[in-house]
Design a protein around this motif. Structure first.
Motif, PDB file in Angstrom:
ATOM      1  N   THR A 279     -17.901  18.928  12.290  1.00 37.79           N
ATOM      2  CA  THR A 279     -17.203  20.095  12.834  1.00 37.79           C
ATOM      3  C   THR A 279     -17.896  21.368  12.377  1.00 37.79           C
ATOM      4  OG1 THR A 279     -15.101  18.886  12.710  1.00 37.79           O
ATOM      5  CG2 THR A 279     -14.980  21.272  12.973  1.00 37.79           C
ATOM      6  N   PHE A 280     -18.131  22.268  13.350  1.00 37.05           N
ATOM      7  CA  PHE A 280     -18.689  23.576  13.018  1.00 37.05           C
ATOM      8  C   PHE A 280     -17.613  24.461  12.406  1.00 37.05           C
ATOM      9  CE2 PHE A 280     -21.412  22.588  16.852  1.00 37.05           C
ATOM     10  CZ  PHE A 280     -22.588  22.414  16.144  1.00 37.05           C
ATOM     11  N   THR A 281     -18.019  25.257  11.457  1.00 40.76           N
ATOM     12  CA  THR A 281     -17.184  26.386  11.027  1.00 40.76           C
ATOM     13  C   THR A 281     -17.850  27.641  11.596  1.00 40.76           C
ATOM     14  OG1 THR A 281     -18.397  26.934   9.006  1.00 40.76           O
ATOM     15  CG2 THR A 281     -16.792  25.137   8.874  1.00 40.76           C
ATOM     16  N   ARG A 282     -17.243  28.768  11.360  1.00 39.24           N
ATOM     17  CA  ARG A 282     -17.855  30.014  11.839  1.00 39.24           C
ATOM     18  C   ARG A 282     -18.462  30.819  10.687  1.00 39.24           C
ATOM     19  NH1 ARG A 282     -16.896  31.646  17.065  1.00 39.24           N
ATOM     20  NH2 ARG A 282     -15.581  30.214  18.266  1.00 39.24           N
ATOM     21  N   ARG A 283     -18.671  30.140   9.563  1.00 37.75           N
ATOM     22  CA  ARG A 283     -19.278  30.822   8.420  1.00 37.75           C
ATOM     23  C   ARG A 283     -20.796  30.788   8.556  1.00 37.75           C
ATOM     24  NH1 ARG A 283     -15.533  27.607   5.727  1.00 37.75           N
ATOM     25  NH2 ARG A 283     -17.178  26.342   4.792  1.00 37.75           N
ATOM     26  N   VAL A 284     -21.412  31.960   8.551  1.00 37.03           N
ATOM     27  CA  VAL A 284     -22.865  32.088   8.703  1.00 37.03           C
ATOM     28  C   VAL A 284     -23.386  33.027   7.625  1.00 37.03           C
ATOM     29  CG1 VAL A 284     -24.755  32.830  10.198  1.00 37.03           C
ATOM     30  CG2 VAL A 284     -22.728  31.738  11.198  1.00 37.03           C
ATOM     31  N   ARG A 285     -24.431  32.614   6.957  1.00 34.90           N
ATOM     32  CA  ARG A 285     -25.137  33.519   6.037  1.00 34.90           C
ATOM     33  C   ARG A 285     -26.550  33.725   6.556  1.00 34.90           C
ATOM     34  NH1 ARG A 285     -28.499  31.173   2.017  1.00 34.90           N
ATOM     35  NH2 ARG A 285     -28.549  28.884   2.098  1.00 34.90           N
ATOM     36  N   GLU A 286     -27.084  34.908   6.342  1.00 34.75           N
ATOM     37  CA  GLU A 286     -28.411  35.239   6.870  1.00 34.75           C
ATOM     38  C   GLU A 286     -29.340  35.648   5.742  1.00 34.75           C
ATOM     39  OE1 GLU A 286     -28.366  39.408   8.856  1.00 34.75           O
ATOM     40  OE2 GLU A 286     -26.386  38.548   9.248  1.00 34.75           O
ATOM     41  N   VAL A 287     -30.595  35.215   5.861  1.00 33.89           N
ATOM     42  CA  VAL A 287     -31.592  35.474   4.825  1.00 33.89           C
ATOM     43  C   VAL A 287     -32.928  35.762   5.505  1.00 33.89           C
ATOM     44  CG1 VAL A 287     -32.767  34.572   2.792  1.00 33.89           C
ATOM     45  CG2 VAL A 287     -30.421  33.860   3.275  1.00 33.89           C
ATOM     46  N   VAL A 288     -33.632  36.784   5.028  1.00 34.69           N
ATOM     47  CA  VAL A 288     -35.012  37.019   5.455  1.00 34.69           C
ATOM     48  C   VAL A 288     -35.914  36.337   4.441  1.00 34.69           C
ATOM     49  CG1 VAL A 288     -36.811  38.707   5.889  1.00 34.69           C
ATOM     50  CG2 VAL A 288     -34.461  39.189   6.596  1.00 34.69           C
ATOM     51  N   GLU A 289     -36.623  35.305   4.875  1.00 32.27           N
ATOM     52  CA  GLU A 289     -37.506  34.566   3.971  1.00 32.27           C
ATOM     53  C   GLU A 289     -38.754  34.120   4.724  1.00 32.27           C
ATOM     54  OE1 GLU A 289     -35.157  31.383   2.451  1.00 32.27           O
ATOM     55  OE2 GLU A 289     -34.485  30.719   4.427  1.00 32.27           O
ATOM     56  N   ALA A 290     -39.896  34.189   4.013  1.00 29.23           N
ATOM     57  CA  ALA A 290     -41.192  33.813   4.580  1.00 29.23           C
ATOM     58  C   ALA A 290     -41.487  34.570   5.864  1.00 29.23           C
ATOM     59  CB  ALA A 290     -41.243  32.303   4.832  1.00 29.23           C
ATOM     60  N   GLY A 291     -41.037  35.814   5.958  1.00 30.76           N
ATOM     61  CA  GLY A 291     -41.335  36.644   7.115  1.00 30.76           C
ATOM     62  C   GLY A 291     -40.504  36.345   8.340  1.00 30.76           C
ATOM     63  N   SER A 292     -39.442  35.533   8.227  1.00 27.51           N
ATOM     64  CA  SER A 292     -38.585  35.199   9.355  1.00 27.51           C
ATOM     65  C   SER A 292     -37.127  35.420   8.973  1.00 27.51           C
ATOM     66  CB  SER A 292     -38.790  33.742   9.774  1.00 27.51           C
ATOM     67  OG  SER A 292     -40.096  33.534  10.267  1.00 27.51           O
ATOM     68  N   LEU A 293     -36.246  35.416   9.970  1.00 25.60           N
ATOM     69  CA  LEU A 293     -34.816  35.550   9.747  1.00 25.60           C
ATOM     70  C   LEU A 293     -34.169  34.176   9.901  1.00 25.60           C
ATOM     71  CD1 LEU A 293     -32.225  37.242   9.366  1.00 25.60           C
ATOM     72  CD2 LEU A 293     -32.210  37.590  11.860  1.00 25.60           C
ATOM     73  N   ASP A 294     -33.500  33.694   8.864  1.00 23.93           N
ATOM     74  CA  ASP A 294     -32.824  32.400   8.900  1.00 23.93           C
ATOM     75  C   ASP A 294     -31.321  32.604   8.874  1.00 23.93           C
ATOM     76  OD1 ASP A 294     -35.158  30.912   8.968  1.00 23.93           O
ATOM     77  OD2 ASP A 294     -35.331  30.842   6.786  1.00 23.93           O
ATOM     78  N   LEU A 295     -30.615  31.925   9.787  1.00 24.28           N
ATOM     79  CA  LEU A 295     -29.160  31.968   9.866  1.00 24.28           C
ATOM     80  C   LEU A 295     -28.633  30.580   9.535  1.00 24.28           C
ATOM     81  CD1 LEU A 295     -28.844  33.955  13.232  1.00 24.28           C
ATOM     82  CD2 LEU A 295     -28.874  34.873  10.901  1.00 24.28           C
ATOM     83  N   TYR A 296     -27.789  30.484   8.506  1.00 23.93           N
ATOM     84  CA  TYR A 296     -27.265  29.203   8.047  1.00 23.93           C
ATOM     85  C   TYR A 296     -25.793  29.079   8.459  1.00 23.93           C
ATOM     86  CZ  TYR A 296     -31.471  28.784   5.169  1.00 23.93           C
ATOM     87  OH  TYR A 296     -32.784  28.692   4.722  1.00 23.93           O
ATOM     88  N   LEU A 297     -25.510  28.117   9.341  1.00 23.21           N
ATOM     89  CA  LEU A 297     -24.157  27.868   9.811  1.00 23.21           C
ATOM     90  C   LEU A 297     -23.577  26.666   9.055  1.00 23.21           C
ATOM     91  CD1 LEU A 297     -21.791  28.232  11.840  1.00 23.21           C
ATOM     92  CD2 LEU A 297     -23.080  26.777  13.434  1.00 23.21           C
ATOM     93  N   THR A 298     -22.394  26.836   8.477  1.00 26.10           N
ATOM     94  CA  THR A 298     -21.757  25.775   7.692  1.00 26.10           C
ATOM     95  C   THR A 298     -21.153  24.720   8.624  1.00 26.10           C
ATOM     96  OG1 THR A 298     -21.224  27.378   5.976  1.00 26.10           O
ATOM     97  CG2 THR A 298     -20.060  25.274   5.903  1.00 26.10           C
TER      98      THR A 298
END
Length: 432
Positions: A279-298
């Motif tokens: 099941t997806f939640t709507r919690r997302v954290r974002e990080v700029v790493e290695a020159g890209s933008l990463d969005l982590y969805l729980t």
């Protein structure tokens, strides 16, 4: 007969006449011989009495006449044959080899350039322009003739317009079907749904299969029908409450539709999963790493395995920017699905921040069996809005991976080989 000297006797006259008759063939023969010699001389000289230049003829035209009859171009020697090929068999073989390697070199360069261009971004982070049809969740709509035979012989142009608001149904979700009749100009025509029955797909039917379940369609402005009496018939199907709570796989809704005197069958298909594996939640954290933008969805994972998840990204103005995906193993428990927004993609496409993550869907991939997946409940609409980032925070470097490097090296070898062979062919020039 008489003469100045006196009468001439008949025998004497006859003797003179015989001599004259004898001279006639001789004279004719001599004249013919002279004429034949004259004609033969004219032919040998390339001229005829009719072609002989008159007093006012251009002598240059007379000189060119033999050349035209011999098939030689003006200005060349009379009777001179066309020049033979200037290339020997060996020279022709060398030229063919050069052309062959020239074409191979061009093809090898195109292949290398195309591969490098296609793989400058990673597979999980792609621009929206590559697959514009995948930037929305599937809501298939199609048309087909109500009566293919009538459409083929030209006796009717009535066609069905069929639409469903989803293909993948999970748990207690329902799917909405709409059916309408129209002509070739999309003008509404009378339409009636005679019957609709949901059942397992034909290839899944067996001794213990679930019996068909009737589905109600109506045009009364209720149960999902937008406008009453507009000729668009709507039916809602909820597998979990209509006899398919324990079923997993493809369900088909067979229908019969009538318009006037025409009647025919059609269908809808849905893929159903009774219980989601995660099941997806709507919690997302974002990080700029290695020159890209990463969005982590729980994600709350109930079944371990390989999950395939995809999402869409829009810019500040709501314009589609990119698609992003995840394809990795997840273990049971609370996990994170990583959506990578590649740095060079951001630099090249230059979207206006903030970005919006939306329409997330996924499934657990099964190694065997039918169906080959267990569906997750999709997150429809906006899920997360990013912060605002200046462009210089993202890298302009192309994506690198061992696989990409390996393929690039092999394609580069093809270019070097073709160039080496072409250089050798060009250098293979004999002395004149």
């Amino acid at each position: 007969m008489t003469s100045d000297d006196g009468p001439v006797s008949a025998p004497s006259w006859l003797r003179h006449g015989r001599w004259l008759l004898a001279l006639v063939p001789l004279l004719l023969g001599v004249g013919g011989l002279l004429w034949w010699h004259s004609s033969e001389g004219a032919e040998l000289s390339g001229a005829s009495p009719e072609a002989a230049p008159g007093p006012e003829s251009d002598p240059r035209e007379a000189a060119r006449a033999p050349e035209r009859r011999m098939g030689t171009p003006p200005g060349s020697g009379a009777g001179e044959p066309a020049p033979p090929s200037l290339l020997s068999p060996e020279a022709r073989e060398r030229e063919a080899r050069r052309e062959l390697w020239q074409k191979r070199l061009e093809r090898a360069k195109r292949s290398l350039e195309a591969y490098v261009a296609a793989t400058r971004y990673p597979p999980e982070s792609r621009p929206s322009r590559e697959h514009p049809d995948q930037m929305e969740l599937a809501e298939p709509e199609r048309t087909r003739p109500l009566s293919p035979r009538a459409a083929q012989d030209g006796t009717s142009d009535v066609q069905l317009r069929l639409k469903q608001d989803k293909v993948f149904v999970v748990g207690d979700e329902s799917v909405l079907f709409t059916v309408g009749c129209e002509d070739s100009r999309r003008e509404p025509r009378p339409c009636e749904v005679l019957s609709a029955v949901a059942h397992e797909a034909d290839h899944l039917l067996g001794p213990g299969g679930v019996a068909g379940v009737p589905i109600a369609f109506g045009d009364g402005g209720r149960d999902g029908d937008a406008v009453a009496g507009d000729g668009i018939h709507t039916g809602r199907f909820q597998p979990s409450r209509q006899g398919f709570a324990m079923f997993s796989g493809t369900l088909r809704v067979d229908m019969r539709v009538r318009s006037g005197s025409l009647e025919d069958a059609t269908f809808f298909d849905v893929l159903y999963t009774p219980a989601p594996p995660a099941t997806f939640t709507r919690r997302v954290r974002e990080v700029v790493e290695a020159g890209s933008l990463d969005l982590y969805l729980t994600v709350q994972v109930r079944k371990a395995g390989r999950y395939v998840v995809s999402a869409r990204l829009d810019d500040e103005g709501g314009m589609p920017f990119a698609s992003t995906s995840f394809n990795e193993e997840l273990t049971v428990g609370v996990q994170e699905v990583r959506f990578n927004v590649f740095g060079k993609l951001i630099r090249d496409e230059a979207p206006t921040f903030p970005l919006t993550l939306r329409d997330v869907e996924g499934f657990l991939l099964k190694e065997a069996g039918d169906p080959d997946r267990e569906l997750m409940v999709s997150l429809r609409g906006p899920v997360h809005t990013t912060r605002v980032y200046p462009p210089h925070q993202f890298s302009t470097a192309e994506w690198r991976s061992p696989e990409r490097d390996r393929y690039t090296n092999e394609l580069h070898k093809d270019v070097v080989e073709a160039q080496t062979q072409l250089d050798a062919a060009l250098a293979d020039t004999p002395e004149p």
